[in-house]
Motif scaffolding. Structure first.
Motif, short mmCIF file in Angstrom:
data_model
loop_
_atom_site.label_atom_id
_atom_site.label_comp_id
_atom_site.label_asym_id
_atom_site.label_seq_id
_atom_site.Cartn_x
_atom_site.Cartn_y
_atom_site.Cartn_z
N ILE A 12 -65.82 -50.25 24.14
CA ILE A 12 -65.68 -49.82 22.73
C ILE A 12 -64.33 -50.13 22.10
O ILE A 12 -64.23 -50.25 20.89
CB ILE A 12 -66.00 -48.31 22.54
N SER A 13 -63.27 -50.25 22.91
CA SER A 13 -61.97 -50.56 22.30
C SER A 13 -61.69 -52.06 22.39
O SER A 13 -61.71 -52.64 23.47
CB SER A 13 -60.88 -49.77 23.03
N LYS A 14 -61.44 -52.67 21.24
CA LYS A 14 -61.16 -54.12 21.22
C LYS A 14 -59.65 -54.35 21.13
O LYS A 14 -58.93 -53.53 20.56
CB LYS A 14 -61.84 -54.80 20.01
N HIS A 15 -59.21 -55.47 21.66
CA HIS A 15 -57.78 -55.81 21.57
C HIS A 15 -57.40 -56.12 20.14
O HIS A 15 -58.07 -56.92 19.48
CB HIS A 15 -57.46 -56.99 22.49
N GLU A 16 -56.31 -55.51 19.69
CA GLU A 16 -55.91 -55.63 18.29
C GLU A 16 -55.70 -57.10 17.87
O GLU A 16 -55.01 -57.85 18.57
CB GLU A 16 -54.62 -54.84 18.07
N GLY A 17 -56.31 -57.47 16.76
CA GLY A 17 -56.15 -58.82 16.25
C GLY A 17 -57.00 -59.86 16.97
O GLY A 17 -56.91 -61.05 16.69
N TYR A 18 -57.79 -59.44 17.93
CA TYR A 18 -58.67 -60.34 18.70
C TYR A 18 -57.92 -61.55 19.25
O TYR A 18 -58.26 -62.71 18.93
CB TYR A 18 -59.87 -60.80 17.84
N PRO A 19 -56.88 -61.33 20.05
CA PRO A 19 -56.07 -62.45 20.55
C PRO A 19 -56.89 -63.39 21.45
O PRO A 19 -57.94 -62.98 21.97
CB PRO A 19 -55.00 -61.74 21.39
N GLU A 20 -56.39 -64.60 21.62
CA GLU A 20 -56.98 -65.50 22.62
C GLU A 20 -56.80 -64.85 23.99
O GLU A 20 -55.73 -64.33 24.28
CB GLU A 20 -56.22 -66.84 22.64
N PHE A 21 -57.81 -64.91 24.83
CA PHE A 21 -57.65 -64.45 26.21
C PHE A 21 -57.08 -65.60 27.04
O PHE A 21 -57.27 -66.77 26.67
CB PHE A 21 -59.00 -64.00 26.80
N PRO A 22 -56.38 -65.28 28.14
CA PRO A 22 -55.83 -66.34 28.98
C PRO A 22 -56.92 -67.31 29.42
O PRO A 22 -58.09 -66.93 29.52
CB PRO A 22 -55.29 -65.58 30.20
N GLU A 23 -56.49 -68.53 29.73
CA GLU A 23 -57.45 -69.59 30.03
C GLU A 23 -58.41 -69.24 31.17
O GLU A 23 -59.58 -69.61 31.14
CB GLU A 23 -56.68 -70.86 30.40
N GLU A 24 -57.87 -68.54 32.19
CA GLU A 24 -58.74 -68.26 33.35
C GLU A 24 -59.77 -67.16 33.05
O GLU A 24 -60.71 -66.96 33.81
CB GLU A 24 -57.91 -67.95 34.60
N ILE A 25 -59.59 -66.47 31.93
CA ILE A 25 -60.54 -65.40 31.57
C ILE A 25 -61.59 -65.97 30.62
O ILE A 25 -61.52 -65.76 29.41
CB ILE A 25 -59.81 -64.22 30.90
N GLN A 26 -62.53 -66.71 31.16
CA GLN A 26 -63.55 -67.30 30.30
C GLN A 26 -64.94 -66.88 30.76
O GLN A 26 -65.09 -66.24 31.79
CB GLN A 26 -63.41 -68.83 30.30
N GLY A 27 -65.94 -67.19 29.95
CA GLY A 27 -67.32 -66.89 30.30
C GLY A 27 -67.50 -65.42 30.66
O GLY A 27 -66.84 -64.53 30.11
N ALA A 28 -68.39 -65.16 31.63
CA ALA A 28 -68.70 -63.78 31.99
C ALA A 28 -67.48 -63.05 32.54
O ALA A 28 -67.48 -61.81 32.61
CB ALA A 28 -69.84 -63.76 33.00
N LYS A 29 -66.43 -63.78 32.92
CA LYS A 29 -65.21 -63.11 33.39
C LYS A 29 -64.59 -62.24 32.30
O LYS A 29 -63.81 -61.34 32.56
CB LYS A 29 -64.16 -64.15 33.81
N MET A 30 -64.94 -62.53 31.06
CA MET A 30 -64.39 -61.75 29.95
C MET A 30 -64.78 -60.29 30.02
O MET A 30 -64.10 -59.44 29.45
CB MET A 30 -64.86 -62.33 28.61
N ILE A 31 -65.89 -60.00 30.72
CA ILE A 31 -66.35 -58.61 30.83
C ILE A 31 -65.21 -57.68 31.28
O ILE A 31 -65.03 -56.60 30.75
CB ILE A 31 -67.53 -58.51 31.82
N ASP A 32 -64.46 -58.15 32.28
CA ASP A 32 -63.39 -57.30 32.80
C ASP A 32 -62.34 -57.02 31.73
O ASP A 32 -61.73 -55.95 31.73
CB ASP A 32 -62.73 -57.96 34.01
#
Ligand code: GLC
Ligand code: CA
Length: 565
Positions: free
Chosen positions: A211-231
């Motif tokens: 429910i809590s989103k990161h402010e400003g919807y920043p880019e996630f680090p390169e290694e955090i892609q696909g389903a890894k984003m769940i974490d």
């Protein structure tokens, strides 16, 4: 050694939760869709199981893009399922039988047909605009977010009307609610009070960790892609602040239970959700064991039934919650395959025995068991050959994406026979009449052809059936508090076929031995004495064979609970 006198007892720790997927339980009016009056018709059956709590999947108004997980009105009942007065009758019928009712709370997102979203999407200065997450297109494309169900694969959908993108971690029809907005939070708390005042006994909170989103919807680090984003979705900076506020504003005012569906939650952060001192939630359930041997888009690999990994994960979770908080135990639900297919063996030869073994496991672990309807009669995966038989948007979208990419379709279909969510959603098998006694007409999803053998009517009066074994096992859990509160200790951690553990409370010591394989095996441990004289509390075979060297011989899928002292 654990001491009962030092344990903080609670009804929800001692409860067995039985999950009902209303769409597939019982149809009462012949439209092929399960409904509330259908559940009312089956109340005596539910009571006969001996369970304490029923968790109902969502029954609120919904256009059913994702079978009720896309809610268009949180305070009313989906037409297909019935009316509010049907619900009131169901709730009082459950309460009369001493059964508590837990509802699904789906507040990470709503339906795009909810009046809030209709307003929100209409103009940038609409008062409901900030109920959802928007990214104005003049800023360029938003940073990538992965979506579970998006047809396009991305979680931002462009809308011409206001020249902006909205965020949807799930389907395009499930826009994410903006918890930053205090007005939205107040509306949700108010809605929760509405249901608690009706008398419901708790909430299972759908993907509440997102429910809590990161402010400003920043880019996630390169290694955090696909389903890894769940974490990362589960690491929003204000998650615990919001849940603590929810506890203060709503939960603490009632004697209710709460359980998070906790994707992204791990043993090293779960206590932030469920440590009683933090006043957030009671329990959470994780996906770690379900992920064993299952890759992106549910393509499986050789680890699929790796017992050593399974034991390691479940033991780590027990440990993480052994001092504070409280664990949950489940092997399947509406999002996973049938337990007997996933964790054991659904062949006609072993299905019954293996189901009993898994039931023994679920009801002898520390933590509140969540038991999925139909598992008590050994229902198994339907294993569709054709994509056209699937109803679940997740399978269908992943299939289309795989096809577009020129991926391996055969591998996809084969894997989904084992993993697809629809395997758990086929109609409940009541008897051998047409449509399995579920409905007068063709159900919304096919019935598993094995219903002719696998059904309640067949098992109801058979003392050796998996159904009666389930009832017996529930009685045993109630009789031996050690099975609920006792310390858990894993034995033979590296054994590839046997899962064995001790449960100890005060002076009592119980030993659970489970053969997870279709071969005979044997159990021996120098940590244990008195096997030969032990009292057998339950056994899914006639014989308990222990030789003079204290070696226990086990038949395929045999499960035994012994009382050592
Ligand atoms: C949860 C539900 C699942 C649903 C999703 C989106 O994972 O259990 O069925 O599709 O959330 O609401
Ligand atoms: Ca119906």
């Amino acid at each position: 050694m654990s001491k009962l006198s030092e344990i903080k007892r609670a009804w929800w720790k001692e409860a067995v939760v039985y999950q009902i997927y209303p769409r597939s339980f019982q149809d009462s009016n012949g439209d092929g869709i399960g409904d509330i009056r259908g559940i009312i018709q089956r109340l005596d059956y539910i009571e006969s199981l001996g369970i304490d709590v029923v968790w109902l999947n969502p029954i609120y108004c919904s256009p059913n893009d994702d079978n009720g997980y896309d809610i268009s009105d949180y305070r009313n009942i989906m037409q297909e399922f019935g009316t509010m007065s049907d619900f009131d009758e169901l709730l009082s019928g459950m309460h009369q039988r001493g059964i508590k009712v837990v509802m699904d709370l789906v507040v990470n997102h709503s339906s795009d047909e909810h009046k809030w979203f209709k307003q929100s999407r209409s103009s940038r200065d609409n008062p409901y605009r900030d109920y959802y997450h928007w990214w104005p297109a003049e800023k360029g494309e938003p940073p990538y977010r992965w979506s579970y169900f998006a047809k396009s694969g991305t979680a931002w959908k462009y809308e011409e009307q206001t020249n902006a993108y909205y965020l949807h971690y799930f389907s395009e029809k499930q826009p994410d609610l903006n918890w930053e907005n205090p007005q939205l939070r107040a509306e949700i708390y108010d809605m929760m009070h509405f249901w608690f005042k009706k008398g419901i006994d708790g909430f299972r909170m759908d993907v509440i960790t997102f429910i809590s989103k990161h402010e400003g919807y920043p880019e996630f680090p390169e290694e955090i892609q696909g389903a890894k984003m769940i974490d990362w979705y589960a690491k929003g900076p204000r998650l615990h602040e919001f849940l603590h506020e929810m506890n203060r504003e709503v939960l603490q005012h009632y004697d209710v239970m709460t359980v998070a569906e906790g994707p992204g939650t791990k043993t090293d952060n779960v206590l932030q959700l469920v440590d009683e001192n933090r006043q957030e939630l009671n329990m959470s359930y994780h996906f770690d064991h379900q992920s064993i041997g299952v890759g992106e888009r549910f393509i499986i690999n050789e680890d699929y039934q790796n017992l050593v990994k399974f034991k390691t994960i479940l033991s780590e979770w027990d440990e993480a919650l052994s001092k504070h908080g409280w664990n949950t135990i489940y092997l399947g639900n509406h999002d996973f395959p049938r337990m007997v297919t996933r964790w054991a063996n659904d062949s006609p030869q072993w299905r019954t025995t293996a189901s009993k073994m898994l039931t023994t496991f679920l009801l002898s672990m520390r933590g509140t068991p969540y038991y999925f309807m139909g598992d008590e009669i050994g229902m198994s995966n339907i294993k569709f050959d054709h994509i056209g038989d699937y109803q679940d948007l997740m399978t269908i979208n992943w299939y289309n994406l795989t096809k577009e990419e020129g991926g391996n379709i055969k591998e996809f279909i084969d894997s989904h026979k084992l993993c697809a969510r629809d395997n758990a959603r086929t109609p409940f098998q009541w008897d051998k009449s047409k449509h399995a006694g579920f409905s007068q007409s063709a159900p919304w999803i096919k019935v598993n052809p094995n219903y002719v053998e696998v059904n309640v009517a067949n098992q109801q009066d058979d003392p050796l059936s998996e159904l009666n074994y389930f009832r017996q096992m529930i009685k045993l859990r109630k009789q031996y508090l050690t099975l609920i509160y006792g310390r858990y200790e894993l034995l033979l951690p590296d054994h590839e076929k046997i899962y064995a553990y001790l449960r100890e409370l005060d002076e009592e010591q119980l030993l659970v031995i489970l053969n997870f394989s279709d071969e005979t095996s044997s159990f021996q441990s120098d940590k244990i004495n008195g096997l030969k004289q032990a009292e057998v509390l339950i056994n899914n075979y006639k014989n308990y064979i222990c030789d003079i060297n204290e070696v226990v011989a086990l038949q395929p899928y045999q499960s035994i609970i012994l009382r050592l002292r």
